[in-house]
Design a protein around this motif. Sequence first.
Motif, PDB file in Angstrom:
ATOM      1  N   ASP A 151       4.491   9.528  -9.720  1.00  0.00           N
ATOM      2  CA  ASP A 151       5.217   9.173  -8.500  1.00  0.00           C
ATOM      3  C   ASP A 151       4.872   7.768  -8.043  1.00  0.00           C
ATOM      4  OD1 ASP A 151       6.825   9.542  -6.156  1.00  0.00           O
ATOM      5  OD2 ASP A 151       4.967   9.828  -5.011  1.00  0.00           O
ATOM      6  N   HIS A 152       5.908   7.006  -7.650  1.00  0.00           N
ATOM      7  CA  HIS A 152       5.693   5.764  -6.909  1.00  0.00           C
ATOM      8  C   HIS A 152       5.471   6.164  -5.453  1.00  0.00           C
ATOM      9  CE1 HIS A 152       7.661   4.022 -10.484  1.00  0.00           C
ATOM     10  NE2 HIS A 152       6.987   2.924 -10.177  1.00  0.00           N
ATOM     11  N   VAL A 153       4.278   5.978  -4.946  1.00  0.00           N
ATOM     12  CA  VAL A 153       3.944   6.409  -3.586  1.00  0.00           C
ATOM     13  C   VAL A 153       4.924   5.791  -2.587  1.00  0.00           C
ATOM     14  CG1 VAL A 153       2.145   6.514  -1.830  1.00  0.00           C
ATOM     15  CG2 VAL A 153       1.546   6.690  -4.255  1.00  0.00           C
ATOM     16  N   VAL A 154       5.134   4.500  -2.690  1.00  0.00           N
ATOM     17  CA  VAL A 154       6.273   3.870  -2.015  1.00  0.00           C
ATOM     18  C   VAL A 154       7.390   3.866  -3.050  1.00  0.00           C
ATOM     19  CG1 VAL A 154       7.229   1.754  -1.019  1.00  0.00           C
ATOM     20  CG2 VAL A 154       4.882   2.444  -0.474  1.00  0.00           C
ATOM     21  N   ALA A 155       8.384   4.705  -2.832  1.00  0.00           N
ATOM     22  CA  ALA A 155       9.444   4.887  -3.820  1.00  0.00           C
ATOM     23  C   ALA A 155      10.146   3.572  -4.127  1.00  0.00           C
ATOM     24  CB  ALA A 155      10.447   5.909  -3.303  1.00  0.00           C
ATOM     25  N   LEU A 156      10.652   3.450  -5.346  1.00  0.00           N
ATOM     26  CA  LEU A 156      11.317   2.212  -5.760  1.00  0.00           C
ATOM     27  C   LEU A 156      12.516   1.886  -4.871  1.00  0.00           C
ATOM     28  CD1 LEU A 156      11.204   2.614  -9.656  1.00  0.00           C
ATOM     29  CD2 LEU A 156       9.642   1.329  -8.171  1.00  0.00           C
ATOM     30  N   GLU A 157      13.288   2.898  -4.533  1.00  0.00           N
ATOM     31  CA  GLU A 157      14.446   2.635  -3.673  1.00  0.00           C
ATOM     32  C   GLU A 157      14.025   2.242  -2.272  1.00  0.00           C
ATOM     33  OE1 GLU A 157      18.794   4.569  -2.456  1.00  0.00           O
ATOM     34  OE2 GLU A 157      17.327   5.770  -3.550  1.00  0.00           O
ATOM     35  N   ASN A 158      12.942   2.856  -1.788  1.00  0.00           N
ATOM     36  CA  ASN A 158      12.419   2.469  -0.483  1.00  0.00           C
ATOM     37  C   ASN A 158      11.950   1.019  -0.520  1.00  0.00           C
ATOM     38  OD1 ASN A 158       9.884   2.111   1.379  1.00  0.00           O
ATOM     39  ND2 ASN A 158      11.060   3.782   2.292  1.00  0.00           N
ATOM     40  N   ALA A 159      11.300   0.635  -1.612  1.00  0.00           N
ATOM     41  CA  ALA A 159      10.852  -0.755  -1.758  1.00  0.00           C
ATOM     42  C   ALA A 159      12.046  -1.708  -1.791  1.00  0.00           C
ATOM     43  CB  ALA A 159      10.028  -0.902  -3.038  1.00  0.00           C
ATOM     44  N   TRP A 160      13.094  -1.305  -2.489  1.00  0.00           N
ATOM     45  CA  TRP A 160      14.304  -2.142  -2.561  1.00  0.00           C
ATOM     46  C   TRP A 160      14.864  -2.400  -1.170  1.00  0.00           C
ATOM     47  CZ3 TRP A 160      16.812  -4.816  -6.311  1.00  0.00           C
ATOM     48  CH2 TRP A 160      18.124  -5.228  -6.041  1.00  0.00           C
ATOM     49  N   ARG A 161      14.948  -1.337  -0.373  1.00  0.00           N
ATOM     50  CA  ARG A 161      15.510  -1.468   0.973  1.00  0.00           C
ATOM     51  C   ARG A 161      14.605  -2.286   1.882  1.00  0.00           C
ATOM     52  NH1 ARG A 161      16.372   4.280   0.502  1.00  0.00           N
ATOM     53  NH2 ARG A 161      14.686   4.576   2.003  1.00  0.00           N
ATOM     54  N   VAL A 213      -0.347   8.476   3.509  1.00  0.00           N
ATOM     55  CA  VAL A 213       0.252   7.486   4.402  1.00  0.00           C
ATOM     56  C   VAL A 213      -0.517   6.173   4.323  1.00  0.00           C
ATOM     57  CG1 VAL A 213       0.555   6.910   6.840  1.00  0.00           C
ATOM     58  CG2 VAL A 213       1.365   9.106   5.972  1.00  0.00           C
ATOM     59  N   ALA A 214      -1.842   6.250   4.260  1.00  0.00           N
ATOM     60  CA  ALA A 214      -2.655   5.035   4.175  1.00  0.00           C
ATOM     61  C   ALA A 214      -2.355   4.258   2.901  1.00  0.00           C
ATOM     62  CB  ALA A 214      -4.135   5.395   4.238  1.00  0.00           C
ATOM     63  N   ARG A 215      -2.120   4.969   1.794  1.00  0.00           N
ATOM     64  CA  ARG A 215      -1.788   4.278   0.548  1.00  0.00           C
ATOM     65  C   ARG A 215      -0.411   3.616   0.651  1.00  0.00           C
ATOM     66  NH1 ARG A 215      -3.862   3.758  -4.386  1.00  0.00           N
ATOM     67  NH2 ARG A 215      -5.541   5.225  -3.842  1.00  0.00           N
ATOM     68  N   GLN A 216       0.547   4.298   1.267  1.00  0.00           N
ATOM     69  CA  GLN A 216       1.854   3.679   1.481  1.00  0.00           C
ATOM     70  C   GLN A 216       1.712   2.386   2.291  1.00  0.00           C
ATOM     71  OE1 GLN A 216       4.535   6.640   3.200  1.00  0.00           O
ATOM     72  NE2 GLN A 216       5.416   6.952   1.176  1.00  0.00           N
ATOM     73  N   GLN A 245      -9.448   6.677   9.016  1.00  0.00           N
ATOM     74  CA  GLN A 245      -8.743   6.469   7.748  1.00  0.00           C
ATOM     75  C   GLN A 245      -8.604   4.981   7.420  1.00  0.00           C
ATOM     76  OE1 GLN A 245      -7.542   8.934   5.512  1.00  0.00           O
ATOM     77  NE2 GLN A 245      -7.448   7.087   4.260  1.00  0.00           N
ATOM     78  N   ALA A 246      -9.046   4.614   6.229  1.00  0.00           N
ATOM     79  CA  ALA A 246      -8.936   3.243   5.770  1.00  0.00           C
ATOM     80  C   ALA A 246      -7.847   3.132   4.709  1.00  0.00           C
ATOM     81  CB  ALA A 246     -10.264   2.767   5.186  1.00  0.00           C
ATOM     82  N   VAL A 247      -7.356   1.947   4.495  1.00  0.00           N
ATOM     83  CA  VAL A 247      -6.403   1.703   3.416  1.00  0.00           C
ATOM     84  C   VAL A 247      -7.169   1.762   2.100  1.00  0.00           C
ATOM     85  CG1 VAL A 247      -4.923  -0.041   2.368  1.00  0.00           C
ATOM     86  CG2 VAL A 247      -4.858   0.303   4.827  1.00  0.00           C
ATOM     87  N   PRO A 248      -6.689   2.519   1.113  1.00  0.00           N
ATOM     88  CA  PRO A 248      -7.398   2.599  -0.178  1.00  0.00           C
ATOM     89  C   PRO A 248      -7.553   1.211  -0.804  1.00  0.00           C
ATOM     90  CG  PRO A 248      -5.696   4.283  -0.034  1.00  0.00           C
ATOM     91  CD  PRO A 248      -5.496   3.377   1.144  1.00  0.00           C
ATOM     92  N   GLU A 249      -8.703   0.974  -1.422  1.00  0.00           N
ATOM     93  CA  GLU A 249      -8.952  -0.324  -2.046  1.00  0.00           C
ATOM     94  C   GLU A 249      -8.312  -0.442  -3.413  1.00  0.00           C
ATOM     95  OE1 GLU A 249     -13.103  -1.134  -2.065  1.00  0.00           O
ATOM     96  OE2 GLU A 249     -13.299  -1.105   0.115  1.00  0.00           O
ATOM     97  N   ARG A 250      -8.126   0.680  -4.098  1.00  0.00           N
ATOM     98  CA  ARG A 250      -7.504   0.659  -5.423  1.00  0.00           C
ATOM     99  C   ARG A 250      -6.817   1.966  -5.724  1.00  0.00           C
ATOM    100  NH1 ARG A 250     -12.743   0.999  -9.513  1.00  0.00           N
ATOM    101  NH2 ARG A 250     -13.661   2.890  -8.658  1.00  0.00           N
TER     102      ARG A 250
END
Length: 250
Positions: A151-161, A213-216, A245-250
């Motif tokens: 899975d693309h956590v941020v979906a490709l179509e969401n990224a496009w938009r 959500v943090a990874r997104q 909650q922190a943003v994941p580093e990798r």
Amino acid sequence: MTRHGSRDGTHFRKKLLNADGPVERILILLVIAVVAGVTIGLLMPKANPTVGEITGEYTASGSAAQTLQQLTVDDNQRHAGYDRDLFGFRQTDDDGNGCDVREDVLARDLTDVRYRQHGCKVESGTLADPYTGKTIHFVRGARTSSAVQIDHVVALENAWRSGASTWDQAKRYRFGNDMYNLLAVDGPANQEKGSASAAYWLPTNGAYRCEYVARQIGVKAKYGLTVTTKEKRAMLSVLRACPAQAVPER
């Protein structure tokens, strides 16, 4: 079920009418009012964004929430022209191991991994699925490989938009194959999610929602992508429950 509910309601009304005195009736009415008030209090922030803002539904703290506040909000996102192939998923081999990114993600996210002889292709392994909480035993095969999907956590179509429509091919390919934005997950859950943002889909595994959500947020910050108002509110609602909650580093 309807008949049962009707009998319960009739029984309650009879109990109210046959109460021993005015004090008992007042107490019963107070209980009804409290239950109704609690129900309204829970539902109103979800139904009315303004109420949600007043009640703090969209207030969160922590580094993930702070990073989210730095993202640009854009409710006029572009939809036209999207094509999944524009992101070149599985078309690159950045580490030069002879396998595409699907194999690299499987090798990273599965345990007890076994490879095909003389190769880097994953033959089998075990996935602790973050989206559903299930344990999935992966076996490569025409009828079995789809049990685990990437899975693309941020979906490709969401990224496009949200900004990728203006990128050049090199950046789109980099995004499409970035392991920071890729997870091995339950196939049906991935299909259910589709291209939905956090405003419309979250993992059924509640324990993973904050990290999801943090990874997104981390992905969107890394690539300068935008969020919609609904998407941001949904993310804040999740992060409200996990202020550390922190943003994941990798």
